[in-house]
Design an enzyme around this catalytic site. Structure first.
Site, mmCIF file in Angstrom:
data_model
loop_
_atom_site.group_PDB
_atom_site.id
_atom_site.type_symbol
_atom_site.label_atom_id
_atom_site.label_comp_id
_atom_site.label_asym_id
_atom_site.label_seq_id
_atom_site.Cartn_x
_atom_site.Cartn_y
_atom_site.Cartn_z
ATOM 1 N N HIS A 1 0.855 -1.184 0.000
ATOM 2 C CA HIS A 1 0.000 0.000 0.000
ATOM 3 C C HIS A 1 0.891 1.233 0.000
ATOM 4 O O HIS A 1 1.825 1.323 0.799
ATOM 5 C CB HIS A 1 -0.933 -0.026 1.215
ATOM 6 C CG HIS A 1 -1.962 -1.113 1.113
ATOM 7 N ND1 HIS A 1 -2.247 -1.986 2.125
ATOM 8 C CD2 HIS A 1 -2.751 -1.464 0.059
ATOM 9 C CE1 HIS A 1 -3.185 -2.835 1.713
ATOM 10 N NE2 HIS A 1 -3.501 -2.545 0.468
ATOM 11 N N GLY A 2 0.591 2.134 -0.913
ATOM 12 C CA GLY A 2 1.475 3.277 -1.122
ATOM 13 C C GLY A 2 1.702 4.116 0.120
ATOM 14 O O GLY A 2 2.786 4.683 0.313
ATOM 15 N N ASP A 3 0.701 4.153 0.973
ATOM 16 C CA ASP A 3 0.809 5.002 2.165
ATOM 17 C C ASP A 3 1.328 4.222 3.379
ATOM 18 O O ASP A 3 1.174 4.666 4.515
ATOM 19 C CB ASP A 3 -0.555 5.631 2.486
ATOM 20 C CG ASP A 3 -1.630 4.585 2.753
ATOM 21 O OD1 ASP A 3 -1.426 3.401 2.385
ATOM 22 O OD2 ASP A 3 -2.678 4.941 3.336
ATOM 23 N N ARG B 1 -6.206 -6.270 -3.186
ATOM 24 C CA ARG B 1 -7.562 -6.740 -3.517
ATOM 25 C C ARG B 1 -7.629 -7.098 -4.990
ATOM 26 O O ARG B 1 -8.701 -7.299 -5.526
ATOM 27 C CB ARG B 1 -8.605 -5.632 -3.257
ATOM 28 C CG ARG B 1 -8.596 -5.011 -1.878
ATOM 29 C CD ARG B 1 -9.119 -5.957 -0.808
ATOM 30 N NE ARG B 1 -9.199 -5.266 0.471
ATOM 31 C CZ ARG B 1 -8.162 -5.107 1.299
ATOM 32 N NH1 ARG B 1 -6.972 -5.605 0.992
ATOM 33 N NH2 ARG B 1 -8.305 -4.446 2.437
ATOM 34 N N TYR C 1 -10.526 -9.171 9.803
ATOM 35 C CA TYR C 1 -11.532 -8.614 8.892
ATOM 36 C C TYR C 1 -11.333 -9.266 7.533
ATOM 37 O O TYR C 1 -10.228 -9.285 7.012
ATOM 38 C CB TYR C 1 -11.474 -7.088 8.806
ATOM 39 C CG TYR C 1 -10.202 -6.484 8.248
ATOM 40 C CD1 TYR C 1 -10.172 -5.911 6.978
ATOM 41 C CD2 TYR C 1 -9.019 -6.458 8.999
ATOM 42 C CE1 TYR C 1 -9.009 -5.343 6.474
ATOM 43 C CE2 TYR C 1 -7.861 -5.895 8.509
ATOM 44 C CZ TYR C 1 -7.860 -5.347 7.239
ATOM 45 O OH TYR C 1 -6.712 -4.785 6.743
ATOM 46 N N GLU D 1 1.795 -6.730 9.786
ATOM 47 C CA GLU D 1 1.546 -5.320 10.119
ATOM 48 C C GLU D 1 2.618 -4.953 11.125
ATOM 49 O O GLU D 1 2.621 -5.448 12.247
ATOM 50 C CB GLU D 1 0.151 -5.165 10.733
ATOM 51 C CG GLU D 1 -0.984 -5.706 9.859
ATOM 52 C CD GLU D 1 -1.418 -4.724 8.778
ATOM 53 O OE1 GLU D 1 -0.918 -3.579 8.788
ATOM 54 O OE2 GLU D 1 -2.236 -5.108 7.927
HETATM 55 ZN ZN LIG Z 1 -1.633 -2.388 4.018
#
Ligand SMILES: [Zn+2]
Ligand SMILES: *[C@@H]1O[C@H](CO)[C@@H](O)[C@H](O)[C@H]1NC(C)=O
Ligand SMILES: *[C@@H]1O[C@H](CO)[C@@H](O)[C@H](O)[C@H]1NC(C)=O
Length: 493
Positions: free
Chosen positions: A130-132, A192, A291, A313
Site C-alpha cells: 500500500h502506497g501510504d 484486492r 476482517y 503489520e
Molecule cells: Zn496495508
C-alpha cells in the site's frame, strides 16, 4: 573414487541407524509423543472486535513534513543499485516488471549463489504494498544491508546467505508511494487485485494491474517456499485465509493452519513487543477473523504458488516520523531473520528421485490430514515443507507415473531431512540398482544428498543390529548434536 568410498564408510552406517531408529520410533509410541502445546486446541479469540484504527482509509493527509527522511522512489532505486555493487558477492539486482507509471519493480536477491538454482528454500519479502505504508520499504533495505554486512560474521546472516535464496522487493507500489495513497496509479488496492478463491472477482489476468501481474508471474517462476508482505497500521502477524466463504468475520483457517500459526508465532515471538498485543492473542491473527478481504495476495500465494505467505503489520502508525525507522527496524530485525532462518532450521526437507534413472523429479509432497500439496523443484527435485514442530506426520511423496511412497515421521524442533526414491509404476517390489552419483555433484559441501544403493542394505543389517544397541545408549548425545547443527545428511525413504 576415494571420495565416494569415504562417504560410504563415514555416513552409511549412521544413516542406516537413523533409518532403523525412524522405523522404531514411528511405531505406536508416537501416539503419546505429541510434544508441546497443541495449537489447534484453541482458536484465536474473537474478542478484538472493535479496533479503532481504520486500515483502509487514506487519511490522515500525508504532509511534506512527514515524508522527510524517507527515500523517494529514485533514491530507493539508487540505494538498490548501490547495494548490488557493494554486495556484489552475495546479491543480484533484478526487476520483475514495471508499475503503471513505469517505475521498475526492483528486487535484490541475497544468496551466496544469487541467480543460480540450488536445492534450497527461497523466501521473499514484499514491502510497500500500500502506497501510504512506507515503513516496509525502509526496513527491507536495512535488512539487506545488515545481511550483507554480517555475512560470515553473524551465524544467522551466514545461515540465510548460504542456505536460502532471499528475494526482497522493497516496494510493490512505487506509484502509490509517490502519490501518498493506498492504491496504485490507477487507484486500485493491489491487495484486492488477485484472483479470489471464493468469489469470481479478478479472474481475468489481462485486467490485473501491472504490479499484480508482475507478482503473479514472479511466484510462478521462482518456487518460493514462504514469504511475507509488509504493511502498516497495526502490529500483528496475519495468516490465511484472508476471506471466508460466507463473508462473515470468523476464524477461517486454511489446511495448513497449524503451520501458519507456527510461522506467524515465529515472527511475533521474536519481535520486540508484537506478542504482547492486547488486541491479538500472541500477536497473531487469522485474516478472516480480523476482517475478511477478497482478492488478497496472501491466499493467492498459498493456493497458486505453494508459498506460505504472512501479511505482517509492523507499525501501528502507517507513516511514522522517519526518525523512528531505525527503532522499527531493530524491533523487527530478529523476527525477519528468524522467519527466514526457520525455513532451514525447521520443517521437512529433501529431494525426490526416480529409482530407475536416479534423477531428481518434480514430484509433490503431501501430508496426511492436510489438504495441500507442496511441489518439488524441477531442477533438483528438492522440496521444503513447513510444518508445526513437535508432531508426528504421515508424509507422502508422489509423482505421475511413479508409485507413491509414504512414511511416518516425528518432527522435532529442528529440521528433518527426508529423501524419497520413487519406483516407476509397475516396478514396485523390484530391487532397484541406482547409479551412484559422481563425486563432483554428490560430495561437495552443499549438503546435496547421495543415493543409497538399496541392494547393499542387507549386507549391513547384521552389523546394524548390534550397533543399534550402542546407538540407543548414545542417542541423547547424538540427538543433541543434531539439534545444534540442522541435519544436512538425508535419510532416504
Ligand atoms: Zn496495508
Ligand atoms: C567477495 O569476493 C572477494 C573476491 O572474490 C573475496 O575476496 C571475498 O572474500 C568475498 N567476500 C565474501 C563476503 O564472500
Ligand atoms: C510496542 O512498543 C511501542 C513503542 O516502541 C509502543 O508504541 C506500542 O504500543 C507497543 N505495543 C505493544 C503491543 O506493546
Amino acid at each position: 573414487m576415494p571420495c565416494a568410498m569415504a562417504i560410504w564408510r563415514v555416513y552409511l552406517l549412521p544413516l542406516l541407524l537413523l533409518v532403523l531408529l525412524r522405523a522404531f520410533t514411528s511405531l505406536p509410541t508416537q501416539a503419546a509423543a505429541r510434544g508441546g502445546a497443541d495449537p489447534s486446541s484453541g482458536t484465536d479469540d474473537g474478542k478484538h472486535g472493535s479496533f479503532s484504527r481504520n486500515l483502509l482509509q487514506d487519511k490522515p493527509e500525508i504532509t511534506e513534513e512527514m515524508t522527510r527522511g524517507y527515500m523517494s522512489n529514485s533514491e530507493l532505486e539508487i540505494a538498490v543499485q548501490d547495494f548490488g555493487r557493494r554486495c556484489a558477492n552475495v546479491s543480484r539486482v533484478y526487476s520483475i516488471g514495471k508499475s503503471v507509471n513505469g517505475s521498475p519493480l526492483w528486487v535484490v536477491e541475497i544468496s551466496d549463489k544469487p541467480g543460480k538454482r540450488e536445492a534450497e528454500p527461497a523466501f521473499k519479502f514484499i514491502g510497500n504494498v500500500h502506497g501510504d505504508e512506507p515503513v516496509g520499504r525502509e526496513v527491507l533495505m536495512q535488512l539487506a544491508y545488515w545481511l550483507c554486512d554480517n555475512y560470515l560474521k553473524d551465524p544467522l546472516a551466514t545461515l540465510i546467505v548460504e542456505n536460502t535464496h532471499l528475494h526482497i522487493l522493497p516496494t510493490m507500489n512505487p506509484d502509490g508511494f509517490a502519490l501518498r495513497r493506498r492504491g496504485n496509479a490507477n487507484n486500485i488496492d493491489l491487495n484486492r487485485d488477485f484472483p479470489d478463491q471464493f468469489f469470481p472477482i479478478n479472474d481475468d489476468i489481462n485486467y490485473r494491474q501491472p504490479e499484480t501481474r508482475a507478482i503473479m508471474s514472479w511466484i510462478k517462476q521462482e518456487h518460493f517456499t514462504a514469504s511475507a508482505a509488509l504493511h502498516g497500521g497495526a502490529l500483528v502477524a496475519n495468516y490465511p485465509w484472508d476471506g471466508s466463504r460466507d463473508k462473515r468475520k470468523q476464524y477461517y483457517g486454511c489446511p495448513d493452519d497449524k503451520a501458519f500459526r507456527y510461522m506467524a508465532s515465529v515472527y511475533s515471538q521474536s519481535h520486540y513487543n508484537m506478542s504482547l498485543s492486547k488486541e491479538f492473542r500472541g500477536g497473531i491473527t487469522n485474516g478472516a477473523l480480523w476482517y475478511p478481504i477478497y482478492g488478497g495476495m496472501q491466499d493467492w500465494n498459498y493456493i497458486h504458488g505453494g508459498c506460505f505467505e504472512l501479511t505482517l503489520e509492523i507499525s501501528d502508525v502507517k507513516w511514522p516520523k522517519a526518525s523512528e525507522l531505525l527503532v522499527i527496524w531493530k524491533q523487527n530485525k530478529m523476527s525477519m531473520l528468524n522467519l527466514v532462518a526457520s525455513l532451514v532450521k525447521t520443517g521437512v526437507h529433501g529431494r525426490i528421485f526416480a529409482a530407475d534413472t536416479g534423477r531428481p523429479i518434480p514430484g509433490s509432497l503431501m501430508v496426511k490430514g492436510i489438504d495441500s500439496k507442496i511441489s518439488a523443484s524441477r531442477t533438483f527435485g528438492d522440496y521444503h515443507r513447513i510444518l508445526a514442530p513437535g508432531e508426528s506426520y504421515e508424509v507422502v511423496a508422489s509423482m505421475e507415473g511413479f508409485t507413491p511412497k509414504r512414511t511416518r515421521i516425528m518432527l522435532e524442533r529442528e529440521s528433518m531431512n527426508l529423501d524419497f526414491i520413487l519406483d516407476p509404476d509397475g516396478a514396485a517390489g523390484q530391487t532397484k540398482r541406482l547409479p551412484r552419483d559422481d563425486c563432483g555433484c554428490s560430495c561437495d559441501d552443499d549438503g546435496k544428498p547421495f543415493l543409497i544403493r538399496e541392494a547393499y542394505l542387507w549386507l549391513y543389517l547384521l552389523v546394524v543390529f548390534f550397533l543399534l544397541v550402542l546407538y540407543l545408549l548414545f542417542r541423547r548425545r547424538i540427538s543433541s548434536r543434531l539439534a545444534r547443527n540442522p541435519p544436512k545428511r538425508p535419510v532416504a525413504v
